[in-house]
Each structure stands twice: as C-alpha cells, then as structure tokens.
Scaffold this motif. Structure first.
Motif, PDB file in Angstrom:
ATOM      1  N   MET A  48      -7.453   8.109   4.524  1.00 41.23           N
ATOM      2  CA  MET A  48      -7.746   7.576   5.821  1.00 41.23           C
ATOM      3  C   MET A  48      -6.851   7.308   6.851  1.00 41.23           C
ATOM      4  O   MET A  48      -5.801   6.681   6.494  1.00 41.23           O
ATOM      5  N   GLU A  54      -7.849  -1.035   9.827  1.00 43.86           N
ATOM      6  CA  GLU A  54      -6.850  -1.404   8.828  1.00 43.86           C
ATOM      7  C   GLU A  54      -6.559  -2.745   9.503  1.00 43.86           C
ATOM      8  O   GLU A  54      -5.931  -3.561   8.802  1.00 43.86           O
ATOM      9  N   TYR A 247     -14.299   0.811   0.680  1.00 40.51           N
ATOM     10  CA  TYR A 247     -14.583   1.995   1.697  1.00 40.51           C
ATOM     11  C   TYR A 247     -15.209   3.009   0.864  1.00 40.51           C
ATOM     12  O   TYR A 247     -15.105   3.193  -0.299  1.00 40.51           O
ATOM     13  N   ALA A 260     -11.112   0.513  -2.768  1.00 39.00           N
ATOM     14  CA  ALA A 260     -10.279   0.574  -3.555  1.00 39.00           C
ATOM     15  C   ALA A 260      -9.640  -0.711  -4.121  1.00 39.00           C
ATOM     16  O   ALA A 260      -9.837  -1.675  -3.402  1.00 39.00           O
ATOM     17  N   ARG A 303       0.544   1.322  -4.466  1.00 35.30           N
ATOM     18  CA  ARG A 303       1.126   0.989  -2.985  1.00 35.30           C
ATOM     19  C   ARG A 303       2.226   0.847  -2.802  1.00 35.30           C
ATOM     20  O   ARG A 303       2.657  -0.461  -3.346  1.00 35.30           O
ATOM     21  N   ARG A 330      -0.302   0.194   2.434  1.00 39.27           N
ATOM     22  CA  ARG A 330      -1.610   0.716   2.395  1.00 39.27           C
ATOM     23  C   ARG A 330      -1.712   1.955   3.557  1.00 39.27           C
ATOM     24  O   ARG A 330      -2.837   2.502   3.571  1.00 39.27           O
ATOM     25  N   ASN A 331      -0.671   2.674   4.168  1.00 37.94           N
ATOM     26  CA  ASN A 331      -0.901   3.184   5.329  1.00 37.94           C
ATOM     27  C   ASN A 331       0.258   4.477   5.482  1.00 37.94           C
ATOM     28  O   ASN A 331       0.570   4.819   6.411  1.00 37.94           O
TER      29      ASN A 331
END
Ligand code: FAD
Ligand code: GLY
Length: 375
Positions: A48, A54, A247, A260, A303, A330-331
């Motif tokens: 995503m 987020e 999600y 998750a 992560r 997370r990103n």
C-alpha cells in the motif's frame, strides 16, 4: 558527478530503488543481496502507498510520504518498459468505512482536519462496493492512495538497474565494511573483496551488525507482521479497505490480502494460527462473503523500526563514504522513491529542495548515546 563506485547492501525495495536512481545518474553501482531480491520485509509487505491513511505524526515524514506516493505511478511504468515486469499498480483508491454514526462523524471531522479525501454516503458506498457489509454509515474515499505488488516492484527496479548498467550480486553476503583513516574502502563479501568509494546500508532489519565493528550503531527493532491471502471466485472489492484494526487489499486474480498483525520485538518466522483466525474473522465483518473464499496462504515479515519510528536516511558524519537508507518501519514501499531521490542527492553533495533530512540522520542515536541520553 558520476562514475563513483557505489556498493548497496540489500536487494529489498530500498536498495533496488536507490540502485536504479544512482545508475541513471551515471554512477557505477553494485547491489549485493545475501539471498534473493525482496526476500526480507519487502516481499512480505501489502504494497500500500497509503500516504494519507497511514496518518504520520511527523510532519516532514507526512510530506515525504505524499511526494513519494505521487512519484510511484510513473516509476512503475518506466521500470516495466525496461524490465518487462509489471508491478501491478492499482489506482482504485482507498476506503475507510464507518460502522455507525459516531464513527461517521469522526471520519468526516478527519476529512476537514486533514483536507484530504471525500465523504461517501452509505448509498454511494453500497453501489461502488456491493460485497461490503450492509448498514455501514458511509466512508472516506481517497482516490490518490494506490497500491502495488511489492515483490514485483522490487524486482522491476533491481532488474532495470541491472539493464541500465548496475551489477546485481545475489546469494552474496556482505560480512564486513572495510575502513581506512575514517574512510570507506570497500566491503568483504562471501565471494571476496569489493573495493568502492561509497557504501549504502540498505539491509533492513539486521544490518546493524555490520556497524558494530566500526563503533557505530543505528538501532532497529523487528516488528513482526502477518498477512493472509484468500481467493474468491468473483471480485469482492475494488478499492483497498483501510480500517482501524485491519486492511484488505485487492490483488490480481480475485485475491485479497488481509493484514496485518503488529508484534514488536518478535523476530520469529512462522505465522500464528491465532493471527489467521483473527484476521479472517475481522475481515469477514466488513465483507461477509469472504468466508466462502479459498484460503491460499499466509506469511510473516519484520518491519524495521528505529526507536523514534523514523527512517535512517543520509551519511554518517564519523565515516566518509558510509550512508544509510533503512528503518522505514511500516512504509518502506511507500517511501522508497523519495528515499532514493534524497539519498542520491546527498551522495552527490546536493540538498533536495524543500526537504530537511535532519530528523532522519543515521547517527542521531549515536550522538545521543555519546551524550548518555539514549532512550
Ligand atoms: P528489506 O526488504 O528487509 O531488504 C533488505 C535486504 O537486505 C534483504 O533482502 C536482506 O536479505 C538483505 N541483506 C541484509 N543484510 C545483508 C548483508 N549483510 N549482505 C547482503 N544482503 C543483506 N510498507 C509499505 O510502504 N506499504 C505496505 O503496505 C507495507 N505493508 C507491510 C506489511 C507487513 C506485514 C510488513 C512486515 C511490512 C510492511 N511494510 C509496508 C513495510 C515494508 O515492508 C518495509 O518498510 C520495507 O520493505 C523495508 O525495505 P528494506 O529494503 O529496507 O528492507
Ligand atoms: N503499512 C502496513 C503495515 O505495515 O502493515
């Protein structure tokens, strides 16, 4: 600039994006990956690019996330042209639905406070997504949010870097960074010594070990995440559903990725049975027909999280030629494009206009440690 020898440690999304960016700028790049491309967190991600959903607390990171998300569609097309690999860009947007009127009021206030997204009334939501549970009170729809197949994007970037002139060494572990007179000289690998001018640590969680012999550190903690994949006979969802606790991401072939979990400090590899049960039952509250889908697989990844949750992007002051691009938590898929641009600029001795990298310095905890205040 151009023509410097640069070694990137790690063939995840970050190392592959940076490798492609640097080789386009004329640098001599080698990406060294201990196993396979996207074998770490990048292969476990949901893909995503959710810069608004987020909800970043750090304003500069929020700014970077939006910039990066908006760079990705063109990049996906560019690397598909070169590598032939389709990263599965989905531009159907993201939905955050409300279960009741109270939640609807909260979400509508969020649209005003954040000045992003639009409100869909229940009828509009039901018409666009007929498989969603009945009786929802509306949703935020964000058309700018997108998603990709993260392993495919990683491979497309790495193979595009290779096709443009980079060397791609897989099944090759970097075991030591060679330094002389506070300057990087090269890296020792499982296949021999590679000399270079600059080294980038993009090895995700676990890279820190390479810094210890140099008397440096950038702390990273694994935050385990698990995802379940199911497949239905008909499409159940067009947009990505991004709710508070879960999600659901639609993928090619009528597949849904449900994620998750988030388990700090857990570096174990397997998927807990309890996590599968919880993810599927929570997802079925939003999409009841999902109970009739086939269970396909489940997986876990880690992560990479720094103590303040911010990534490490930039050079180490104590050691010339050593850089980091790690800890994207997370990103990392979302932030990959802007990370590559900013770090490539810094490695050329340039600033990125309008962006201040101070909060992301890789030695920020090192400096605090020396001052005796590491949290
Ligand atoms: P990695 O992908 O871990 O890559 C590092 C690579 O370096 C690995 O391949 C490793 O083998 C290699 N390596 C390590 N040490 C060495 C060495 N000594 N020598 C050679 N190679 C080495 N992010 C998003 O933006 N969107 C999402 O939807 C999203 N969902 C996620 C869902 C889950 C369940 C998880 C776990 C993560 C998710 N993330 C998401 C976060 C994202 O996956 C990470 O932030 C990102 O993948 C980190 O990329 P990386 O390249 O830094 O690390
Ligand atoms: N960004 C989604 C996740 O980390 O689970």
């Amino acid at each position: 600039m151009g023509g410097r020898k640069i070694i990137i440690i790690g063939g995840g999304i970050i190392g592959s994006s940076l490798g492609y960016e640097l080789v386009k700028r004329g640098e001599s790049v080698t990406i060294v990956e201990q196993t396979d491309l996207a074998s770490g967190a990048s292969g476990a991600a949901a893909g995503m690019l959710a810069a608004d959903c987020e909800h970043f607390e750090h304003s500069e990171l929020q700014n970077l996330a939006r910039l990066s998300r908006d760079l990705i569609p063109a990049l996906v097309h560019e690397v598909k042209e070169i590598s032939g690999i389709d990263a599965g860009l989905n531009q159907q947007g993201f939905l955050t639905p409300a279960r009741d009127n109270l939640e609807a009021e909260e979400l509508q206030a969020r649209i005003i406070a954040e000045a992003t997204g639009q409100w869909w009334v229940p009828e509009q939501l039901a018409a666009a997504e007929p498989a969603l549970a009945k009786g929802l009170s509306g949703a935020i729809y964000r058309s700018e949010e997108i998603q990709v197949m993260p392993s495919k994007l990683t491979e497309a970037l790495a193979f595009s870097a290779q096709a443009t002139g980079a060397v791609l060494l897989r099944q090759t572990e970097v075991t030591r960074i060679q330094v002389h007179n506070k300057r990087v000289e090269g890296v020792q690998t499982s296949r021999g010594f590679l000399p270079c001018d600059q080294v980038v640590l993009a090895g995700g969680w676990g890279t820190e070990q390479l810094l210890q012999p140099l008397g440096l550190s950038f702390p990273l903690e694994p935050v385990k995440g698990e995802i379940v994949e199911v497949q239905s006979s008909v499409p159940l969802l067009q947009a990505t559903l991004y709710a508070k606790s879960i999600y659901i991401v639609p993928k090619p072939g009528n597949k849904l990725w449900i994620g998750a979990t988030s388990i700090p400090g857990d570096s174990s590899q397997g998927v807990f049975a309890d996590s599968i049960v919880r993810l599927i039952s929570e997802a079925a509250k939003w999409i009841p027909d999902l109970r009739h889908a086939q269970f396909e697989r489940a997986w876990a990844g880690h992560r990479p999280k720094s103590p303040d949750g911010l990534p490490y992007i930039g050079g180490f002051q104590e050691l010339q030629g050593l850089y980091a691009a790690a800890g994207h938590y997370r990103n990392g898929i979302l932030l990959s494009a802007i990370t590559a641009t900013m770090l490539a600029n810094e490695m050329e001795g340039k600033d990125t206009p309008g962006i201040n990298l101070d909060a992301f310095r890789p030695d920020r905890f090192q400096r605090q440690l020396e001052g005796g205040v590491l949290r």
